[in-house]
Design a protein around this motif. Structure first.
Motif, PDB file in Angstrom:
ATOM      1  N   ILE A 225      -8.331   5.276  10.394  1.00 50.39           N
ATOM      2  CA  ILE A 225      -6.953   4.838  10.145  1.00 50.39           C
ATOM      3  C   ILE A 225      -6.878   3.339   9.865  1.00 50.39           C
ATOM      4  CG2 ILE A 225      -4.715   4.452  11.250  1.00 50.39           C
ATOM      5  CD1 ILE A 225      -4.851   7.247  12.357  1.00 50.39           C
ATOM      6  N   ALA A 226      -7.601   2.526  10.616  1.00 50.96           N
ATOM      7  CA  ALA A 226      -7.547   1.078  10.394  1.00 50.96           C
ATOM      8  C   ALA A 226      -8.060   0.719   9.001  1.00 50.96           C
ATOM      9  CB  ALA A 226      -8.358   0.346  11.459  1.00 50.96           C
ATOM     10  N   ALA A 227      -9.181   1.308   8.608  1.00 49.66           N
ATOM     11  CA  ALA A 227      -9.728   1.047   7.279  1.00 49.66           C
ATOM     12  C   ALA A 227      -8.795   1.574   6.195  1.00 49.66           C
ATOM     13  CB  ALA A 227     -11.116   1.684   7.148  1.00 49.66           C
ATOM     14  N   ALA A 228      -8.207   2.751   6.439  1.00 51.20           N
ATOM     15  CA  ALA A 228      -7.282   3.335   5.470  1.00 51.20           C
ATOM     16  C   ALA A 228      -6.017   2.495   5.346  1.00 51.20           C
ATOM     17  CB  ALA A 228      -6.926   4.764   5.867  1.00 51.20           C
ATOM     18  N   SER A 229      -5.604   1.843   6.424  1.00 49.69           N
ATOM     19  CA  SER A 229      -4.433   0.958   6.368  1.00 49.69           C
ATOM     20  C   SER A 229      -4.703  -0.223   5.447  1.00 49.69           C
ATOM     21  CB  SER A 229      -4.072   0.460   7.772  1.00 49.69           C
ATOM     22  OG  SER A 229      -3.642   1.532   8.595  1.00 49.69           O
ATOM     23  N   ASP A 230      -5.904  -0.801   5.541  1.00 46.69           N
ATOM     24  CA  ASP A 230      -6.270  -1.885   4.628  1.00 46.69           C
ATOM     25  C   ASP A 230      -6.255  -1.387   3.190  1.00 46.69           C
ATOM     26  OD1 ASP A 230      -6.646  -3.515   6.807  1.00 46.69           O
ATOM     27  OD2 ASP A 230      -8.763  -3.917   6.441  1.00 46.69           O
ATOM     28  N   ALA A 231      -6.820  -0.205   2.971  1.00 45.02           N
ATOM     29  CA  ALA A 231      -6.875   0.361   1.617  1.00 45.02           C
ATOM     30  C   ALA A 231      -5.477   0.670   1.095  1.00 45.02           C
ATOM     31  CB  ALA A 231      -7.732   1.626   1.623  1.00 45.02           C
ATOM     32  N   LEU A 232      -4.619   1.225   1.956  1.00 46.46           N
ATOM     33  CA  LEU A 232      -3.261   1.560   1.546  1.00 46.46           C
ATOM     34  C   LEU A 232      -2.458   0.295   1.238  1.00 46.46           C
ATOM     35  CD1 LEU A 232      -1.123   3.722   1.056  1.00 46.46           C
ATOM     36  CD2 LEU A 232      -0.616   3.703   3.511  1.00 46.46           C
ATOM     37  N   ALA A 233      -2.698  -0.781   1.971  1.00 44.47           N
ATOM     38  CA  ALA A 233      -2.025  -2.049   1.679  1.00 44.47           C
ATOM     39  C   ALA A 233      -2.404  -2.540   0.279  1.00 44.47           C
ATOM     40  CB  ALA A 233      -2.387  -3.093   2.735  1.00 44.47           C
ATOM     41  N   CYS A 234      -3.666  -2.341  -0.092  1.00 42.84           N
ATOM     42  CA  CYS A 234      -4.089  -2.677  -1.468  1.00 42.84           C
ATOM     43  C   CYS A 234      -3.376  -1.772  -2.466  1.00 42.84           C
ATOM     44  CB  CYS A 234      -5.599  -2.514  -1.610  1.00 42.84           C
ATOM     45  SG  CYS A 234      -6.594  -3.704  -0.685  1.00 42.84           S
ATOM     46  N   PHE A 235      -3.277  -0.494  -2.141  1.00 41.53           N
ATOM     47  CA  PHE A 235      -2.593   0.474  -2.994  1.00 41.53           C
ATOM     48  C   PHE A 235      -1.137   0.073  -3.218  1.00 41.53           C
ATOM     49  CE2 PHE A 235      -0.077   4.455  -3.286  1.00 41.53           C
ATOM     50  CZ  PHE A 235      -0.654   5.036  -4.406  1.00 41.53           C
ATOM     51  N   MET A 236      -0.530  -0.553  -2.208  1.00 42.11           N
ATOM     52  CA  MET A 236       0.857  -0.993  -2.308  1.00 42.11           C
ATOM     53  C   MET A 236       1.010  -2.289  -3.104  1.00 42.11           C
ATOM     54  SD  MET A 236       2.229  -0.142   1.544  1.00 42.11           S
ATOM     55  CE  MET A 236       2.665   1.541   2.042  1.00 42.11           C
ATOM     56  N   GLY A 237      -0.132  -2.880  -3.513  1.00 40.05           N
ATOM     57  CA  GLY A 237      -0.073  -4.049  -4.377  1.00 40.05           C
ATOM     58  C   GLY A 237      -0.518  -5.354  -3.768  1.00 40.05           C
ATOM     59  N   PHE A 238      -1.040  -5.318  -2.532  1.00 36.77           N
ATOM     60  CA  PHE A 238      -1.348  -6.553  -1.825  1.00 36.77           C
ATOM     61  C   PHE A 238      -2.849  -6.861  -1.770  1.00 36.77           C
ATOM     62  CE2 PHE A 238       2.672  -4.891  -0.250  1.00 36.77           C
ATOM     63  CZ  PHE A 238       3.496  -5.991  -0.411  1.00 36.77           C
ATOM     64  N   GLY A 239      -3.598  -6.351  -2.737  1.00 40.63           N
ATOM     65  CA  GLY A 239      -5.041  -6.502  -2.724  1.00 40.63           C
ATOM     66  C   GLY A 239      -5.532  -7.938  -2.811  1.00 40.63           C
ATOM     67  N   VAL A 240      -4.795  -8.809  -3.488  1.00 39.93           N
ATOM     68  CA  VAL A 240      -5.217 -10.209  -3.587  1.00 39.93           C
ATOM     69  C   VAL A 240      -5.249 -10.834  -2.207  1.00 39.93           C
ATOM     70  CG1 VAL A 240      -4.646 -12.508  -4.464  1.00 39.93           C
ATOM     71  CG2 VAL A 240      -4.376 -10.500  -5.935  1.00 39.93           C
ATOM     72  N   MET A 241      -4.126 -10.746  -1.486  1.00 40.88           N
ATOM     73  CA  MET A 241      -4.055 -11.347  -0.157  1.00 40.88           C
ATOM     74  C   MET A 241      -4.948 -10.617   0.844  1.00 40.88           C
ATOM     75  SD  MET A 241      -1.337 -12.495  -1.834  1.00 40.88           S
ATOM     76  CE  MET A 241       0.238 -11.689  -1.681  1.00 40.88           C
ATOM     77  N   MET A 242      -5.070  -9.305   0.715  1.00 41.72           N
ATOM     78  CA  MET A 242      -5.962  -8.559   1.605  1.00 41.72           C
ATOM     79  C   MET A 242      -7.405  -9.030   1.416  1.00 41.72           C
ATOM     80  SD  MET A 242      -3.919  -6.582   3.323  1.00 41.72           S
ATOM     81  CE  MET A 242      -5.055  -5.442   4.135  1.00 41.72           C
ATOM     82  N   SER A 243      -7.805  -9.232   0.170  1.00 44.04           N
ATOM     83  CA  SER A 243      -9.172  -9.685  -0.118  1.00 44.04           C
ATOM     84  C   SER A 243      -9.397 -11.122   0.352  1.00 44.04           C
ATOM     85  CB  SER A 243      -9.452  -9.594  -1.624  1.00 44.04           C
ATOM     86  OG  SER A 243      -9.358  -8.262  -2.088  1.00 44.04           O
ATOM     87  N   ASN A 244      -8.430 -11.977   0.100  1.00 46.34           N
ATOM     88  CA  ASN A 244      -8.579 -13.399   0.439  1.00 46.34           C
ATOM     89  C   ASN A 244      -8.600 -13.666   1.936  1.00 46.34           C
ATOM     90  OD1 ASN A 244      -8.731 -14.243  -2.215  1.00 46.34           O
ATOM     91  ND2 ASN A 244      -6.564 -14.801  -2.366  1.00 46.34           N
ATOM     92  N   THR A 245      -8.147 -12.711   2.739  1.00 46.68           N
ATOM     93  CA  THR A 245      -8.009 -12.963   4.177  1.00 46.68           C
ATOM     94  C   THR A 245      -8.950 -12.133   5.041  1.00 46.68           C
ATOM     95  OG1 THR A 245      -6.209 -11.340   4.350  1.00 46.68           O
ATOM     96  CG2 THR A 245      -5.588 -13.637   3.921  1.00 46.68           C
ATOM     97  N   VAL A 246      -9.905 -11.470   4.422  1.00 46.78           N
ATOM     98  CA  VAL A 246     -10.881 -10.728   5.232  1.00 46.78           C
ATOM     99  C   VAL A 246     -11.648 -11.701   6.110  1.00 46.78           C
ATOM    100  CG1 VAL A 246     -12.975  -9.331   5.167  1.00 46.78           C
ATOM    101  CG2 VAL A 246     -11.108  -8.836   3.582  1.00 46.78           C
ATOM    102  N   TYR A 247     -12.033 -12.808   5.514  1.00 41.42           N
ATOM    103  CA  TYR A 247     -12.824 -13.796   6.248  1.00 41.42           C
ATOM    104  C   TYR A 247     -12.322 -15.189   5.926  1.00 41.42           C
ATOM    105  CZ  TYR A 247     -16.804 -16.613   7.768  1.00 41.42           C
ATOM    106  OH  TYR A 247     -17.594 -17.551   8.384  1.00 41.42           O
ATOM    107  N   GLN A 248     -12.085 -15.974   6.954  1.00 39.72           N
ATOM    108  CA  GLN A 248     -11.642 -17.353   6.764  1.00 39.72           C
ATOM    109  C   GLN A 248     -12.775 -18.311   7.118  1.00 39.72           C
ATOM    110  OE1 GLN A 248      -9.060 -18.232   5.287  1.00 39.72           O
ATOM    111  NE2 GLN A 248      -7.395 -16.796   5.616  1.00 39.72           N
ATOM    112  N   PHE A 249     -13.162 -19.141   6.156  1.00 45.23           N
ATOM    113  CA  PHE A 249     -14.196 -20.130   6.420  1.00 45.23           C
ATOM    114  C   PHE A 249     -13.678 -21.199   7.377  1.00 45.23           C
ATOM    115  CE2 PHE A 249     -15.466 -18.509   2.217  1.00 45.23           C
ATOM    116  CZ  PHE A 249     -16.768 -18.139   2.506  1.00 45.23           C
ATOM    117  N   LYS A 250     -14.557 -21.658   8.248  1.00 45.30           N
ATOM    118  CA  LYS A 250     -14.151 -22.689   9.191  1.00 45.30           C
ATOM    119  C   LYS A 250     -13.961 -24.035   8.508  1.00 45.30           C
ATOM    120  CE  LYS A 250     -16.293 -20.608  13.264  1.00 45.30           C
ATOM    121  NZ  LYS A 250     -17.225 -20.803  14.408  1.00 45.30           N
ATOM    122  N   GLY A 251     -14.666 -24.247   7.388  1.00 43.72           N
ATOM    123  CA  GLY A 251     -14.520 -25.502   6.667  1.00 43.72           C
ATOM    124  C   GLY A 251     -15.173 -26.660   7.402  1.00 43.72           C
ATOM    125  N   GLY A 252     -14.918 -27.860   6.920  1.00 44.51           N
ATOM    126  CA  GLY A 252     -15.574 -29.029   7.495  1.00 44.51           C
ATOM    127  C   GLY A 252     -14.798 -29.661   8.626  1.00 44.51           C
TER     128      GLY A 252
END
Length: 261
Positions: free
Chosen positions: A158-185
């Motif tokens: 269900i958790a993985a399907a929720s991520d996939a369904l959010a992409c299906f609803m049109g939010f794939g850009v933000m879903m992809s960009n927020t999987v991992y956040q770099f700590k930066g400098g």
């Protein structure tokens, strides 16, 4: 010898099969026609989020309303509340629709006794893409439980399907960009509590986003991805092209024809 120089596919056959099956499950259970004709690929720009806000509460409410509407869930009995007012546990109240469940023309046939309450993470106010993605994932989870139809793989997925369904609803850009956040400098700039909890990997999320965009050929799905994800998107698109070229799946072939992909 030439096989040595062939690029490795982005995802394994098993990963692709699950994501494609989940896409088909989303089409069948969450208004595939709405997806084809109404769903937009939402981008982190002022075009999609033009509102000016003056407080944390106002920003949360404004972003939530945008995400809800872009998801086609305007008619759903949803209420955003301050984190302090969100109950520790709640169940999804029973309600149903007279026809389609998403879009401006959706109508509730049987109304619930109370709305579904959801909240936000105040730490995400300064990370708006995480805020959008978190709202999208929460709405997708609510939709799954309201529909009562388990995704491929059952309850464990269900958790993985929720991520996939959010992409299906049109939010794939933000879903992809927020999987991992770099700590930066700058350690003081990194707030781990602001990160959303992703169930799909970066590669899996980008693949799902690319699969959605495949049926939206007028959209450049990689334009607003983080720089290191653009090449991932290209590999995903190539793998999707090869997959669809050889698939007998009637749903994919119908969508390909209808979308002009």
């Amino acid at each position: 010898m030439l096989a040595l120089f062939k690029s490795k596919p982005l995802l394994s056959d098993g990963e692709v099969a699950w994501l494609v099956d989940t896409f088909a499950w989303a089409c069948e259970n969450f208004d595939g026609q709405h997806f084809l004709s109404q769903t937009k690929i939402i981008e982190p720009t002022g075009q999609y989020f033009p509102d000016q806000v003056s407080s944390v509460e106002q920003m949360a409410q404004t972003v939530f309303a945008r995400v809800r509407d872009y998801a086609g869930m305007q008619a759903w009995p949803l209420q955003l509340v301050n984190p302090a007012h969100l109950p520790a546990q709640q169940s999804i109240p029973a309600f149903s629709f007279s026809g389609i469940s998403r879009g401006e023309t959706a109508e509730i046939a049987v109304a619930p006794s109370q709305p579904v309450l959801l909240s936000y993470n105040p730490n995400q106010i300064n990370q708006p893409q995480d805020l959008v993605a978190s709202f999208a994932g929460t709405l997708a989870t609510i939709a799954i439980y309201q529909k009562g139809v388990l995704p491929p793989g059952g309850e464990a997925q269900i958790a993985a399907a929720s991520d996939a369904l959010a992409c299906f609803m049109g939010f794939g850009v933000m879903m992809s960009n927020t999987v991992y956040q770099f700590k930066g400098g700058c350690g003081s700039c990194y707030n781990p509590y602001a990160n959303r909890q992703a169930a799909l990997s970066e590669e899996q999320t980008v693949f799902m986003h690319a699969l959605i965009c495949y049926f939206k050929p007028e959209v450049d799905g990689k334009k607003h991805l983080k720089p290191h994800l653009k090449s991932v998107y290209k590999k995903a698109h190539k793998q999707i092209q090869e997959y669809i070229k050889g698939t007998p799946n009637p749903l994919l072939l119908m969508l390909k024809e209808q979308s002009g992909a």
